[in-house]
Design an enzyme around this catalytic site. Sequence first.
Site, mmCIF file in Angstrom:
data_model
loop_
_atom_site.group_PDB
_atom_site.id
_atom_site.type_symbol
_atom_site.label_atom_id
_atom_site.label_comp_id
_atom_site.label_asym_id
_atom_site.label_seq_id
_atom_site.Cartn_x
_atom_site.Cartn_y
_atom_site.Cartn_z
ATOM 1 N N ALA A 63 0.792 -1.236 0.000
ATOM 2 C CA ALA A 63 0.000 0.000 0.000
ATOM 3 C C ALA A 63 0.832 1.299 0.000
ATOM 4 C CB ALA A 63 -0.975 -0.037 1.166
ATOM 5 N N ARG A 104 -5.327 -0.139 -9.135
ATOM 6 C CA ARG A 104 -5.630 -1.119 -8.084
ATOM 7 C C ARG A 104 -6.617 -0.447 -7.120
ATOM 8 N NH1 ARG A 104 -1.053 -4.659 -5.466
ATOM 9 N NH2 ARG A 104 -2.762 -6.157 -5.386
ATOM 10 N N ASP A 252 -3.959 -2.778 3.766
ATOM 11 C CA ASP A 252 -4.167 -2.014 2.534
ATOM 12 C C ASP A 252 -5.195 -0.912 2.726
ATOM 13 O OD1 ASP A 252 -3.044 -4.709 1.497
ATOM 14 O OD2 ASP A 252 -2.778 -3.219 -0.079
ATOM 15 N N ASN A 262 -6.420 -6.660 4.126
ATOM 16 C CA ASN A 262 -5.017 -6.989 3.869
ATOM 17 C C ASN A 262 -4.983 -8.243 2.994
ATOM 18 O OD1 ASN A 262 -2.172 -6.415 4.291
ATOM 19 N ND2 ASN A 262 -2.116 -8.321 5.453
HETATM 20 O O1 MRU Z 1 -1.053 -7.442 -3.536
HETATM 21 P P1 MRU Z 1 0.030 -6.778 -2.738
HETATM 22 O O2 MRU Z 1 1.326 -7.503 -2.787
HETATM 23 O O3 MRU Z 1 0.156 -5.307 -3.077
HETATM 24 O O4 MRU Z 1 -0.500 -6.851 -1.248
HETATM 25 C C1 MRU Z 1 0.250 -6.227 -0.235
HETATM 26 C C2 MRU Z 1 -0.309 -6.406 1.117
HETATM 27 O O5 MRU Z 1 -1.371 -6.968 1.316
HETATM 28 C C3 MRU Z 1 0.464 -5.764 2.245
HETATM 29 O O6 MRU Z 1 0.335 -6.516 3.414
HETATM 30 C C4 MRU Z 1 -0.088 -4.350 2.497
HETATM 31 O O7 MRU Z 1 -0.131 -3.622 1.313
HETATM 32 C C5 MRU Z 1 0.714 -3.628 3.505
HETATM 33 S S1 MRU Z 1 2.274 -3.135 2.859
HETATM 34 C C6 MRU Z 1 3.083 -2.224 4.020
#
Ligand code: MRU
Length: 363
Positions: A63, A104, A252, A262
């Site tokens: 995120a 996204r 997220d 998340n």
């Molecule tokens: O699909 P992704 O790899 O972007 O998902 C990321 C996550 O779910 C992380 O745990 C979240 O973004 C926190 S990152 C500090």
Amino acid sequence: MPARRSQRTAKETAARPFFTLEWTGRHVRLLDQTLLPRRVRYLSIRDEKAMFEAIRALRVRGAPAIGVAAAYGLYLGTRNRRCRTAHEVRRHAASVAVYLGRSRPTAVNLFWALDRCAAALDSLPGDTDAEAALDRLLEEARAIEREDEETCEAIGRNGAPLLRGLRGVLTHCNAGALATAGQGTALSLFYTAARRQNFTVYVDETRPLLQGARLTAWELRQAGLDVRLITDNTAGTVLQRGMAGAVVVGADRIAANGDVANKIGTMPLAIVARYYKVPFYVAAPLSTLDPATRTGRNIPIEERGAEEVTRFGGTPVAPPGTRVFSPAFDVTPARLVTAIVTEAGVLRPPYRRSFAGALRTRG
Ligand code: MRU
């Protein structure tokens, strides 16, 4: 002033053996995370289309990193339109922001960063010219990146005491340096705690795209932490046997009532943690709190393509034509979250009240 190719940037010379993304003076360089851990390859991103693709394909992900990337993408896309007035800069920036916002949907940091850049443009005096407006856009993207580094440090500082005395911790997905412009959110607690104590980090491999195996194991091992990679369905056994004294994950988007979106697989982990009385911590910057989203039910959840599940490392693992349900994230109900570690401190339930206090300090 453009950085010369031979000139090493601050991030290249930093202590960490890699960086997630950086501004070179002309364009963005970002680590293509889809190639890890096999290859360390940086991409040069020069326009909003390339940034959109990089975000959508998870070349840059997590995120906070998505927020920083989107802010730079907004600048690049607007710069390339050759605007003649500040009004045109604002108009083009608004359309580039709508475009990038479609990359996204779940990580609220993306929208938070784009809104922040728009607000920076709106605050300019009426007589600002196009060049100064563009400079302001870049300045805001750079500030978002810089602040994210400081925020990650503060999250680690605030959360590390929660891990004192533990011999093992468990995490899911990647909420580390690769997911931010700094040393991560959940993993920042581990990096900070590791300066004073030894412990093992149990890392869920995180199906289907293996952010745990490919990214978290990679970055924790480079930092010298003791890592045990586990399949996602081993997490219950780790908690049942008391091998991990805390679960720490990122987020997220966090709704106003404390529900946490998340990576898919986080919610069942929280349920098992509650069953075995293991504290379940979420580490996230205040920019991941979304007061405009009332509860987890209102969080838009991205669905990913079937091939991410039907193929494994390019090899088919399901019969041709198999239909798939593949949400990228799930929602953990607030009542399963022991505490949320932010740069403003450790927030405890009831979250509506603790969020209000923390957001007031942010101003
Ligand atoms: O699909 P992704 O790899 O972007 O998902 C990321 C996550 O779910 C992380 O745990 C979240 O973004 C926190 S990152 C500090």
